[in-house]
Motif scaffolding. Structure first.
Motif, PDB file in Angstrom:
ATOM      1  N   GLU A 135      -1.035 -59.772  -3.312  1.00 23.91           N
ATOM      2  CA  GLU A 135      -2.081 -60.587  -2.455  1.00 23.91           C
ATOM      3  C   GLU A 135      -1.472 -60.237  -0.962  1.00 23.91           C
ATOM      4  OE1 GLU A 135      -2.171 -65.368  -1.825  1.00 23.91           O
ATOM      5  OE2 GLU A 135      -1.382 -64.754  -3.553  1.00 23.91           O
ATOM      6  N   GLU A 136      -2.563 -59.987  -0.199  1.00 31.39           N
ATOM      7  CA  GLU A 136      -2.206 -59.553   1.179  1.00 31.39           C
ATOM      8  C   GLU A 136      -3.590 -59.723   2.011  1.00 31.39           C
ATOM      9  OE1 GLU A 136      -2.010 -55.100   2.785  1.00 31.39           O
ATOM     10  OE2 GLU A 136      -0.307 -55.644   1.499  1.00 31.39           O
ATOM     11  N   GLY A 137      -3.290 -60.569   3.180  1.00 34.30           N
ATOM     12  CA  GLY A 137      -4.258 -60.623   4.068  1.00 34.30           C
ATOM     13  C   GLY A 137      -5.555 -61.561   3.588  1.00 34.30           C
ATOM     14  N   GLY A 138      -5.337 -62.356   2.519  1.00 33.92           N
ATOM     15  CA  GLY A 138      -6.331 -63.179   2.200  1.00 33.92           C
ATOM     16  C   GLY A 138      -7.130 -62.427   0.986  1.00 33.92           C
ATOM     17  N   TYR A 139      -6.558 -61.346   0.411  1.00 35.67           N
ATOM     18  CA  TYR A 139      -7.272 -60.849  -0.633  1.00 35.67           C
ATOM     19  C   TYR A 139      -6.139 -60.449  -1.848  1.00 35.67           C
ATOM     20  CZ  TYR A 139     -10.790 -59.498   2.519  1.00 35.67           C
ATOM     21  OH  TYR A 139     -11.747 -59.350   3.446  1.00 35.67           O
ATOM     22  N   PHE A 140      -6.664 -60.664  -2.851  1.00 33.90           N
ATOM     23  CA  PHE A 140      -6.081 -59.912  -4.386  1.00 33.90           C
ATOM     24  C   PHE A 140      -6.284 -58.419  -4.167  1.00 33.90           C
ATOM     25  CE2 PHE A 140      -6.181 -64.480  -6.006  1.00 33.90           C
ATOM     26  CZ  PHE A 140      -4.639 -64.504  -5.685  1.00 33.90           C
ATOM     27  N   LEU A 141      -5.375 -57.532  -4.337  1.00 34.40           N
ATOM     28  CA  LEU A 141      -5.687 -56.099  -4.595  1.00 34.40           C
ATOM     29  C   LEU A 141      -5.365 -55.446  -5.659  1.00 34.40           C
ATOM     30  CD1 LEU A 141      -4.728 -56.713  -0.996  1.00 34.40           C
ATOM     31  CD2 LEU A 141      -5.962 -54.363  -1.091  1.00 34.40           C
ATOM     32  N   GLY A 142      -5.918 -54.584  -6.277  1.00 34.49           N
ATOM     33  CA  GLY A 142      -5.451 -53.870  -7.529  1.00 34.49           C
ATOM     34  C   GLY A 142      -6.831 -53.400  -8.262  1.00 34.49           C
ATOM     35  N   ARG A 143      -6.664 -52.585  -9.189  1.00 33.50           N
ATOM     36  CA  ARG A 143      -7.627 -52.169 -10.030  1.00 33.50           C
ATOM     37  C   ARG A 143      -8.009 -53.251 -10.950  1.00 33.50           C
ATOM     38  NH1 ARG A 143     -10.583 -49.352  -8.564  1.00 33.50           N
ATOM     39  NH2 ARG A 143     -10.264 -47.305  -8.936  1.00 33.50           N
ATOM     40  N   GLY A 144      -9.518 -53.610 -10.865  1.00 34.88           N
ATOM     41  CA  GLY A 144     -10.122 -54.529 -11.872  1.00 34.88           C
ATOM     42  C   GLY A 144     -10.018 -55.844 -11.155  1.00 34.88           C
ATOM     43  N   THR A 145      -9.598 -56.045  -9.968  1.00 34.42           N
ATOM     44  CA  THR A 145      -9.598 -57.425  -9.373  1.00 34.42           C
ATOM     45  C   THR A 145     -10.706 -57.967  -9.370  1.00 34.42           C
ATOM     46  OG1 THR A 145      -9.480 -56.100  -7.112  1.00 34.42           O
ATOM     47  CG2 THR A 145      -7.536 -57.300  -8.105  1.00 34.42           C
ATOM     48  N   SER A 146     -11.886 -56.960  -8.993  1.00 37.52           N
ATOM     49  CA  SER A 146     -13.346 -57.549  -8.806  1.00 37.52           C
ATOM     50  C   SER A 146     -13.909 -57.207 -10.110  1.00 37.52           C
ATOM     51  CB  SER A 146     -13.787 -56.773  -7.499  1.00 37.52           C
ATOM     52  OG  SER A 146     -15.328 -57.104  -7.699  1.00 37.52           O
ATOM     53  N   ASP A 147     -13.883 -55.803 -10.352  1.00 38.32           N
ATOM     54  CA  ASP A 147     -14.693 -55.430 -11.711  1.00 38.32           C
ATOM     55  C   ASP A 147     -13.821 -54.941 -12.837  1.00 38.32           C
ATOM     56  OD1 ASP A 147     -16.693 -54.226 -13.223  1.00 38.32           O
ATOM     57  OD2 ASP A 147     -17.002 -52.546 -12.087  1.00 38.32           O
ATOM     58  N   ASN A 148     -13.628 -55.757 -13.944  1.00 37.59           N
ATOM     59  CA  ASN A 148     -14.302 -57.036 -14.226  1.00 37.59           C
ATOM     60  C   ASN A 148     -13.157 -58.080 -14.789  1.00 37.59           C
ATOM     61  OD1 ASN A 148     -16.472 -58.845 -16.475  1.00 37.59           O
ATOM     62  ND2 ASN A 148     -16.666 -59.117 -14.231  1.00 37.59           N
ATOM     63  N   LYS A 149     -12.129 -58.013 -14.174  1.00 33.72           N
ATOM     64  CA  LYS A 149     -11.117 -58.779 -14.798  1.00 33.72           C
ATOM     65  C   LYS A 149     -11.305 -60.014 -14.144  1.00 33.72           C
ATOM     66  CE  LYS A 149      -7.989 -55.256 -16.552  1.00 33.72           C
ATOM     67  NZ  LYS A 149      -6.727 -54.478 -16.553  1.00 33.72           N
ATOM     68  N   TYR A 150     -11.691 -60.074 -12.955  1.00 38.81           N
ATOM     69  CA  TYR A 150     -12.022 -61.484 -12.364  1.00 38.81           C
ATOM     70  C   TYR A 150     -12.943 -62.393 -13.396  1.00 38.81           C
ATOM     71  CZ  TYR A 150     -14.140 -64.942  -9.618  1.00 38.81           C
ATOM     72  OH  TYR A 150     -14.792 -66.190  -9.037  1.00 38.81           O
ATOM     73  N   GLY A 151     -13.843 -61.695 -13.992  1.00 42.38           N
ATOM     74  CA  GLY A 151     -14.678 -62.402 -14.720  1.00 42.38           C
ATOM     75  C   GLY A 151     -14.008 -62.734 -16.129  1.00 42.38           C
ATOM     76  N   VAL A 152     -13.094 -61.829 -16.669  1.00 40.09           N
ATOM     77  CA  VAL A 152     -12.001 -61.754 -17.712  1.00 40.09           C
ATOM     78  C   VAL A 152     -11.397 -63.121 -17.606  1.00 40.09           C
ATOM     79  CG1 VAL A 152     -10.442 -60.820 -19.348  1.00 40.09           C
ATOM     80  CG2 VAL A 152     -12.390 -59.525 -18.675  1.00 40.09           C
ATOM     81  N   VAL A 153     -10.646 -63.035 -16.570  1.00 36.73           N
ATOM     82  CA  VAL A 153      -9.472 -64.478 -16.413  1.00 36.73           C
ATOM     83  C   VAL A 153     -10.227 -65.346 -16.151  1.00 36.73           C
ATOM     84  CG1 VAL A 153      -8.137 -65.179 -14.781  1.00 36.73           C
ATOM     85  CG2 VAL A 153      -7.930 -62.516 -15.410  1.00 36.73           C
ATOM     86  N   ASN A 154     -11.587 -65.493 -15.283  1.00 45.23           N
ATOM     87  CA  ASN A 154     -11.983 -66.986 -14.866  1.00 45.23           C
ATOM     88  C   ASN A 154     -12.709 -67.273 -16.385  1.00 45.23           C
ATOM     89  OD1 ASN A 154     -13.205 -68.972 -13.835  1.00 45.23           O
ATOM     90  ND2 ASN A 154     -14.528 -67.516 -12.195  1.00 45.23           N
TER      91      ASN A 154
END
Length: 471
Positions: A124-143
């Motif tokens: 977590e840095e500068g107001g972002y979560f960074l890492g492979r899949g943070t957007s596509d699509n582990k965000y959806g999986v976790v949510n």
């Protein structure tokens, strides 16, 4: 459903938006969601690493800890990957078929040497979560996972079954998607599906919301190989039928060809909304096209704009070349990869036949590179889905406009639509207009604010679509 009562329950999780975890007081639900996110990012669920089953087992254990049983959950291995099915059993009072909730557990791979930090360690840095899949699509999986867990823990009983279907190879062959959509009707037979890997919204710097685009259609992804062959020979004795030149002439014809303009209710609505928003010549052209899809002036303007031209039709473009075998020999073969994004409802074979006609040389072979590609129909808009989506978004962005849209990329949704399950991309993601998650690229990221603000998104939608009626 009485959606107005559901809106009042939203907002508790949307308060935590500071840039650093140290500055934020997390609720237990937020902390658990972040924990699952961090663990999921840490599992390298990319092709070739065999880690998708590990991620599926971890998610299954988390769901069991919230009250789901072994009978509710199935991990379905397929080669090195796997799919995960979870059934949230309803009381059947609605008399309706289940609702599917889709996400994919796999990611595009990332090499440690290319990234400043380990891509499979969440930071977590500068107001972002960074890492492979943070957007596509582990965000959806976790949510979706934390949604099912929270609802189960609060004792919610849906009026119909709710089914999580997490695939394991959406980024590559979609074999698990095909298995679920076509072969495992015990899991995928449903009234409709909601996809976390599609749709989304944005807001301006002053916080004013832009339209939320709900994905109700997507172009089919299909790749063709165009091959020219002859017997070759010595480079000191050029031939008139050089395989490279023959292929080059064919590709120039493909470049020049424009597929016929097509439209549907979804693309016209999207064109109108986008045109009214951006204004200028392209905006006027988009609105004019929405009014009259035969407007030649509007079509010409849109065709000339690379950001919007793909809205009008199927597109095909050369993306790779492979030719010759020695610098001092005439090529015995030359092949090009031509990638097409096919308008909904158009069959892949019809596109191949068009390419054959355009090239106009029977000596060249035009072959579908992979027979797993399929055409995908449009999903007609549903008032109940739109109303539930609006209920989920309004607490964050009151009055936001919801507009149906067609995606030019491909998701798991294409197979569920083809299998007869209308599918809608309704991700909880809403972020700044200027935000680019760089999915598939270096430093893929998701705004911390977007992550926490969206944790109630699916809960509100589910209660709107499968909660008891209230008087």
């Amino acid at each position: 459903m009485m959606i107005r009562t559901i809106c009042a329950a939203a907002g508790a999780l949307a308060a935590a938006t500071a840039a650093s975890a140290a500055d934020r007081e997390l609720t237990p639900a937020q902390a658990k969601a972040r924990e699952i996110y961090e663990t999921a990012i840490g599992i390298r669920s990319a092709k070739g690493h065999g880690k998708v089953p590990e991620l599926a087992a971890y998610l299954a254990d988390e769901l069991k800890s919230a009250g789901f049983t072994d009978e509710d959950i199935e991990i379905m291995p397929l080669g090195e990957t796997a799919a995960l099915g979870v059934r949230y059993r309803g009381d059947g009072s609605s008399g309706k078929k289940p609702i599917l909730f889709l996400a994919h557990m796999d990611v595009v791979d990332a090499k440690r040497e290319d990234w400043e930090h380990d891509p499979f360690v969440l930071r977590e840095e500068g107001g972002y979560f960074l890492g492979r899949g943070t957007s596509d699509n582990k965000y959806g999986v976790v949510n979706l996972t934390q949604t099912f867990m929270r609802l189960k823990q609060e004792g919610f009983t849906p009026t119909r079954d709710l089914v999580l279907l997490f695939t394991g190879d959406e980024e590559t062959g979609m074999e698990t998607t095909r298995m679920l959509a076509y072969d495992r009707k015990d899991w995928s037979d449903a009234e409709f599906a909601l996809n976390s890997d599609g749709g989304g919204g944005a807001y301006l710097p002053d916080g004013a919301p832009l339209p939320y685009f709900i994905q109700a259609a997507e172009k089919t992804y299909a790749t063709f190989t165009v091959t020219s062959r002859n017997k070759g020979g010595h480079s000191s004795r050029p031939r008139a039928d050089n395989a490279i030149y023959d292929l080059a002439r064919a590709l120039l014809k493909v470049e020049e060809y424009k597929f016929p303009v097509m439209s549907n209710d979804i693309t016209r609505a999207s064109a109108r909304s986008g045109g009214e928003l951006i204004g200028g010549d392209i905006g006027k052209a988009l609105v004019a096209f929405a009014d009259n899809p035969d407007n030649k002036k509007a079509i010409k303007t849109i065709r000339a704009n690379e950001d919007y031209s793909n809205l009008l039709s199927t597109t095909c473009v050369a993306t790779m070349l492979d030719a010759g075998h020695a610098e001092n020999a005439l090529p015995q073969s030359a092949a090009a990869t031509v990638n097409c994004r096919i308008f909904p409802g158009v069959e892949i074979e019809a596109v191949r036949e068009t390419l054959v006609d355009v090239i106009g040389n029977d000596a060249l072979e035009v072959k579908l590179a992979d027979d797993r590609f399929v055409a995908s129909p449009v999903s007609d808009m549903r008032e109940d889905v739109t109303a539930a989506l609006k209920a989920a978004i309004d607490p964050r962005y009151p009055g936001i406009e919801i507009v149906p849209a067609m995606s030019s990329g491909g998701t798991d949704g294409m197979h569920f639509r083809r299998a007869g399950v209308p599918t809608y991309g309704v991700s909880g993601r809403i972020s700044a207009e200027s935000e680019n998650s760089n999915a598939h690229g270096l430093d893929e990221h998701l705004p911390v604010k977007t992550f926490y603000d969206g944790l109630d998104h699916w809960i509100i939608m589910i209660k709107a679509l499968a909660g008891p009626d209230e008087e």
